[in-house]
Design a protein around this motif. Sequence first.
Motif, PDB file in Angstrom:
ATOM      1  N   VAL A  61       1.792   6.860  14.483  1.00  0.00           N
ATOM      2  CA  VAL A  61       1.058   7.991  14.047  1.00  0.00           C
ATOM      3  C   VAL A  61      -0.384   8.456  14.716  1.00  0.00           C
ATOM      4  CG1 VAL A  61       1.863   7.869  11.804  1.00  0.00           C
ATOM      5  CG2 VAL A  61      -0.148   6.877  12.320  1.00  0.00           C
ATOM      6  N   TRP A  63      -5.013   4.623  13.354  1.00  0.00           N
ATOM      7  CA  TRP A  63      -4.695   3.600  12.509  1.00  0.00           C
ATOM      8  C   TRP A  63      -4.758   2.198  13.378  1.00  0.00           C
ATOM      9  CZ3 TRP A  63      -2.481   3.300   7.823  1.00  0.00           C
ATOM     10  CH2 TRP A  63      -2.352   4.325   7.107  1.00  0.00           C
ATOM     11  N   GLY A  66       0.797  -1.329   0.065  1.00  0.00           N
ATOM     12  CA  GLY A  66       0.006  -0.068  -0.014  1.00  0.00           C
ATOM     13  C   GLY A  66       0.920   1.217   0.029  1.00  0.00           C
ATOM     14  N   ARG A  67       0.374   2.352  -0.468  1.00  0.00           N
ATOM     15  CA  ARG A  67       1.008   3.603  -0.366  1.00  0.00           C
ATOM     16  C   ARG A  67       1.493   4.094   0.733  1.00  0.00           C
ATOM     17  NH1 ARG A  67      -0.225   7.562  -4.885  1.00  0.00           N
ATOM     18  NH2 ARG A  67       1.119   8.880  -3.622  1.00  0.00           N
ATOM     19  N   TRP A  68       0.767   3.578   1.844  1.00  0.00           N
ATOM     20  CA  TRP A  68       1.370   3.757   3.372  1.00  0.00           C
ATOM     21  C   TRP A  68       2.584   3.247   3.748  1.00  0.00           C
ATOM     22  CZ3 TRP A  68      -2.937   1.489   1.590  1.00  0.00           C
ATOM     23  CH2 TRP A  68      -3.038  -0.078   2.044  1.00  0.00           C
ATOM     24  N   LEU A  69       3.068   2.259   2.958  1.00  0.00           N
ATOM     25  CA  LEU A  69       4.242   1.407   3.268  1.00  0.00           C
ATOM     26  C   LEU A  69       5.356   1.809   2.170  1.00  0.00           C
ATOM     27  CD1 LEU A  69       2.649  -1.904   3.841  1.00  0.00           C
ATOM     28  CD2 LEU A  69       3.635  -0.501   5.353  1.00  0.00           C
ATOM     29  N   ARG A  70       5.304   2.911   1.636  1.00  0.00           N
ATOM     30  CA  ARG A  70       5.941   3.428   0.562  1.00  0.00           C
ATOM     31  C   ARG A  70       6.887   4.523   0.951  1.00  0.00           C
ATOM     32  NH1 ARG A  70       3.727   5.911  -5.147  1.00  0.00           N
ATOM     33  NH2 ARG A  70       3.755   7.711  -3.666  1.00  0.00           N
ATOM     34  N   TYR A  71       8.141   4.693   0.397  1.00  0.00           N
ATOM     35  CA  TYR A  71       9.036   5.756   0.795  1.00  0.00           C
ATOM     36  C   TYR A  71       9.945   6.003  -0.365  1.00  0.00           C
ATOM     37  CZ  TYR A  71      13.014   2.194   1.981  1.00  0.00           C
ATOM     38  OH  TYR A  71      13.840   1.186   1.851  1.00  0.00           O
ATOM     39  N   LEU A  94      -9.220  -0.630   0.611  1.00  0.00           N
ATOM     40  CA  LEU A  94      -7.848   0.063   0.740  1.00  0.00           C
ATOM     41  C   LEU A  94      -7.441  -0.055  -0.748  1.00  0.00           C
ATOM     42  CD1 LEU A  94      -6.624  -0.887   4.228  1.00  0.00           C
ATOM     43  CD2 LEU A  94      -7.785   0.983   3.501  1.00  0.00           C
ATOM     44  N   MET A 108       2.204   1.165  12.995  1.00  0.00           N
ATOM     45  CA  MET A 108       1.665   2.707  12.673  1.00  0.00           C
ATOM     46  C   MET A 108       0.808   3.388  13.612  1.00  0.00           C
ATOM     47  SD  MET A 108       1.164   1.263   8.550  1.00  0.00           S
ATOM     48  CE  MET A 108       0.989   3.168   7.976  1.00  0.00           C
TER      49      MET A 108
END
Length: 131
Positions: free
Chosen positions: A71, A75, A18-23, A114, A67
Motif C-alpha cells: 500500500v 506503512w 487489528g482492523r487493518w488485518l480484517r477482511y 493502535l 503491507m
Amino acid sequence: MPTPDYEPARGSTTVVSGRWLRYEPVPGFHRFYEGYLATVTGWWNGAVEFTLDRQAVTALAQTFTAMADHVGGDWRTVDFDGHTLTVTRPVSLGGGVHRAAPDDGGRYRIGWGLPWRPVDPTRCDRIFGRP
C-alpha cells in the motif's frame, strides 16, 4: 467475535488483531488474516496493551513490511532485527522512534496507541506466538 467492549483481564491470554488485518469473505462475516497470542498488560485509550513472544513479533514486523510494499511506504513503520523491535511514527503523527527490547521473559510490550482488539481465534487464518 467479541464485542468492542470485551476487555480481557490484565495478565490473561487472548488473541489480538487489528482492523487493518480484517477482511470480509462473505457479507457480514469478518475474518482476520493474522492474530497474535498475547498476554494482556493493560488498557490505554480503549485499546489493549500486551506482550508478545519473539515468534509473534517477527510475524507482526513481516506483516507491516508486506503491507508497506503493497500500500505504500507510509506503512513501513515497524522493523525487527531479531532482538530489538523498532517502531517509527510518521511525521504526520508527531514523528519519533520507539525501540523495544525483550523483557526478562523474552516478551515485547506492544500497543503503540493502535486500535488492537481481542478477537475470536476461530476467525483468524493464522495465529502466531505462545502465551
